[in-house]
Design a protein around this motif. Sequence first.
Motif, PDB file in Angstrom:
ATOM      1  N   UNK A   1       0.866  -1.333  -0.064  1.00  0.00           N
ATOM      2  CA  UNK A   1       0.013   0.007   0.058  1.00  0.00           C
ATOM      3  C   UNK A   1       0.716   1.410   0.053  1.00  0.00           C
ATOM      4  N   UNK A   2       0.797   2.133  -1.105  1.00  0.00           N
ATOM      5  CA  UNK A   2       1.732   3.207  -0.896  1.00  0.00           C
ATOM      6  C   UNK A   2       1.250   4.390   0.075  1.00  0.00           C
ATOM      7  N   UNK A   3       2.213   5.338   0.360  1.00  0.00           N
ATOM      8  CA  UNK A   3       2.121   6.369   1.219  1.00  0.00           C
ATOM      9  C   UNK A   3       0.868   7.285   0.953  1.00  0.00           C
ATOM     10  N   UNK A   4       0.065   7.415   1.856  1.00  0.00           N
ATOM     11  CA  UNK A   4      -1.205   8.212   1.672  1.00  0.00           C
ATOM     12  C   UNK A   4      -2.465   7.312   1.495  1.00  0.00           C
ATOM     13  N   UNK A   5      -2.228   6.044   1.349  1.00  0.00           N
ATOM     14  CA  UNK A   5      -3.460   4.920   1.021  1.00  0.00           C
ATOM     15  C   UNK A   5      -3.280   3.926   2.189  1.00  0.00           C
ATOM     16  N   UNK A   6      -2.705   4.086   3.215  1.00  0.00           N
ATOM     17  CA  UNK A   6      -2.561   3.210   4.362  1.00  0.00           C
ATOM     18  C   UNK A   6      -3.352   3.274   5.506  1.00  0.00           C
ATOM     19  N   UNK A   7      -4.417   4.123   5.614  1.00  0.00           N
ATOM     20  CA  UNK A   7      -5.679   3.820   6.410  1.00  0.00           C
ATOM     21  C   UNK A   7      -6.546   3.086   6.029  1.00  0.00           C
ATOM     22  N   UNK A   8      -7.685   2.813   6.855  1.00  0.00           N
ATOM     23  CA  UNK A   8      -8.620   1.958   6.503  1.00  0.00           C
ATOM     24  C   UNK A   8      -9.250   1.991   5.192  1.00  0.00           C
ATOM     25  N   UNK A   9      -9.671   3.274   5.158  1.00  0.00           N
ATOM     26  CA  UNK A   9     -10.310   3.711   3.755  1.00  0.00           C
ATOM     27  C   UNK A   9      -9.554   3.563   2.460  1.00  0.00           C
ATOM     28  N   UNK A  10      -8.321   4.093   2.720  1.00  0.00           N
ATOM     29  CA  UNK A  10      -7.289   4.115   1.714  1.00  0.00           C
ATOM     30  C   UNK A  10      -7.026   2.737   1.238  1.00  0.00           C
ATOM     31  N   UNK A  11      -6.768   1.689   2.220  1.00  0.00           N
ATOM     32  CA  UNK A  11      -6.344   0.231   1.708  1.00  0.00           C
ATOM     33  C   UNK A  11      -7.302  -0.070   0.874  1.00  0.00           C
ATOM     34  N   UNK A  12      -8.491  -0.102   1.321  1.00  0.00           N
ATOM     35  CA  UNK A  12      -9.639  -0.994   0.615  1.00  0.00           C
ATOM     36  C   UNK A  12      -9.999  -0.543  -0.753  1.00  0.00           C
TER      37      UNK A  12
ATOM     38  N   UNK B   1     -16.041   0.920  -2.344  1.00  0.00           N
ATOM     39  CA  UNK B   1     -15.662   0.031  -3.443  1.00  0.00           C
ATOM     40  C   UNK B   1     -16.543   0.477  -4.759  1.00  0.00           C
ATOM     41  N   UNK B   2     -15.982   0.139  -5.936  1.00  0.00           N
ATOM     42  CA  UNK B   2     -17.000   0.302  -6.987  1.00  0.00           C
ATOM     43  C   UNK B   2     -17.968  -0.456  -7.647  1.00  0.00           C
ATOM     44  N   UNK B   3     -19.019  -0.277  -8.095  1.00  0.00           N
ATOM     45  CA  UNK B   3     -19.999  -0.919  -8.510  1.00  0.00           C
ATOM     46  C   UNK B   3     -19.374  -2.244  -9.247  1.00  0.00           C
ATOM     47  N   UNK B   4     -20.001  -3.453  -8.808  1.00  0.00           N
ATOM     48  CA  UNK B   4     -19.567  -4.581  -9.211  1.00  0.00           C
ATOM     49  C   UNK B   4     -18.461  -5.298  -8.240  1.00  0.00           C
ATOM     50  N   UNK B   5     -17.966  -4.573  -7.348  1.00  0.00           N
ATOM     51  CA  UNK B   5     -17.073  -5.189  -6.587  1.00  0.00           C
ATOM     52  C   UNK B   5     -17.736  -6.061  -5.467  1.00  0.00           C
ATOM     53  N   UNK B   6     -17.282  -7.418  -5.320  1.00  0.00           N
ATOM     54  CA  UNK B   6     -18.050  -8.384  -4.439  1.00  0.00           C
ATOM     55  C   UNK B   6     -17.036  -8.796  -3.181  1.00  0.00           C
ATOM     56  N   UNK B   7     -17.603  -9.175  -2.192  1.00  0.00           N
ATOM     57  CA  UNK B   7     -16.941  -9.698  -0.812  1.00  0.00           C
ATOM     58  C   UNK B   7     -17.523 -10.834  -0.489  1.00  0.00           C
ATOM     59  N   UNK B   8     -16.541 -11.957  -0.513  1.00  0.00           N
ATOM     60  CA  UNK B   8     -16.827 -13.292  -0.034  1.00  0.00           C
ATOM     61  C   UNK B   8     -16.599 -13.199   1.527  1.00  0.00           C
ATOM     62  N   UNK B   9     -17.518 -13.249   2.279  1.00  0.00           N
ATOM     63  CA  UNK B   9     -17.341 -13.347   3.779  1.00  0.00           C
ATOM     64  C   UNK B   9     -17.218 -14.634   4.416  1.00  0.00           C
ATOM     65  N   UNK B  10     -16.248 -14.823   5.118  1.00  0.00           N
ATOM     66  CA  UNK B  10     -15.918 -15.994   5.936  1.00  0.00           C
ATOM     67  C   UNK B  10     -16.756 -16.119   7.184  1.00  0.00           C
TER      68      UNK B  10
END
Length: 289
Positions: free
Chosen positions: A22-33, A65-74
Amino acid sequence: MGEILVGTCSWTDRALVGSGWYPAGRRDAEGRLRYYAERFPVVEVDSAYYALPAARNSRLWAERTPEGFVFDVKAFSLLTGHPTRDSAMPGGLPAGHRDPKVLDEVWARFTEGIEPLRTAGRLGSVLFQLPPWFRPGRRTGVFLRECAERTAGWPVSVEFRHPGWWNAEWAGATRALLARYGMTAVAVDMARSLPGSVPPVTPVTSRRLSVVRFHGRSPAWGTGSKEDRFRHDYSESELTEWLPRLHALAARVDQVHVLFNNCCGTAAVRAAETMRRLLDTSTPRSPAG
């Protein structure tokens, strides 16, 4: 031909976060996702196995997350028969207590936690990873029936960790059992020479979805630390051998999720990137044999 979505089994794994991916400036919770979702169309929420998911987080995940992105939840550990820490239970409920009301409450909390993803159309599947001591037989059949009743209307996938479910004696019955409840059979890639190795079979039990989870090929599977169990860098040849299987699955289902669980540093994201490139440049053909 169905879609093939490639991603990893976590975007918050500590080793990945600390790797510098994860690059600098994208390492908080929102930025990572947001950064992850710019590169892959699917991810597994492995944290839901260790702690019940919160509805607020699910809403934020959908928004980020953008339209079409999906989450598989364990699925939460208690719901799959795994040991569960009391500290992970809601409201101080005891994990080891046999009162059915405790299980009802956990199911209710889990359902509430993933509902925003369902409402937003972002729930790819709920993964029930069953422990290796769930052997083929009536007990697990009853468990799956009860699970189907609890999850009516959900997209559900099931990974068996006991290899007996896919041996010659039981494979047909296993496929029929999952198909009866509309559940997706999860295929796996792992070390193939261990006593507990699950064979790399790719049964289709739901027209909607197939799931393939790449665990790495560490000989320490089932022993040692998490890093020991999942430490593996997939070679291009190891990934290439799966291309015919993945194309064959895509020809039979609406969507295929290919998820890398070798979460040690950047190993999973690098393997996912390579697999996407190989799929983009390969020609669909039937698997050998």
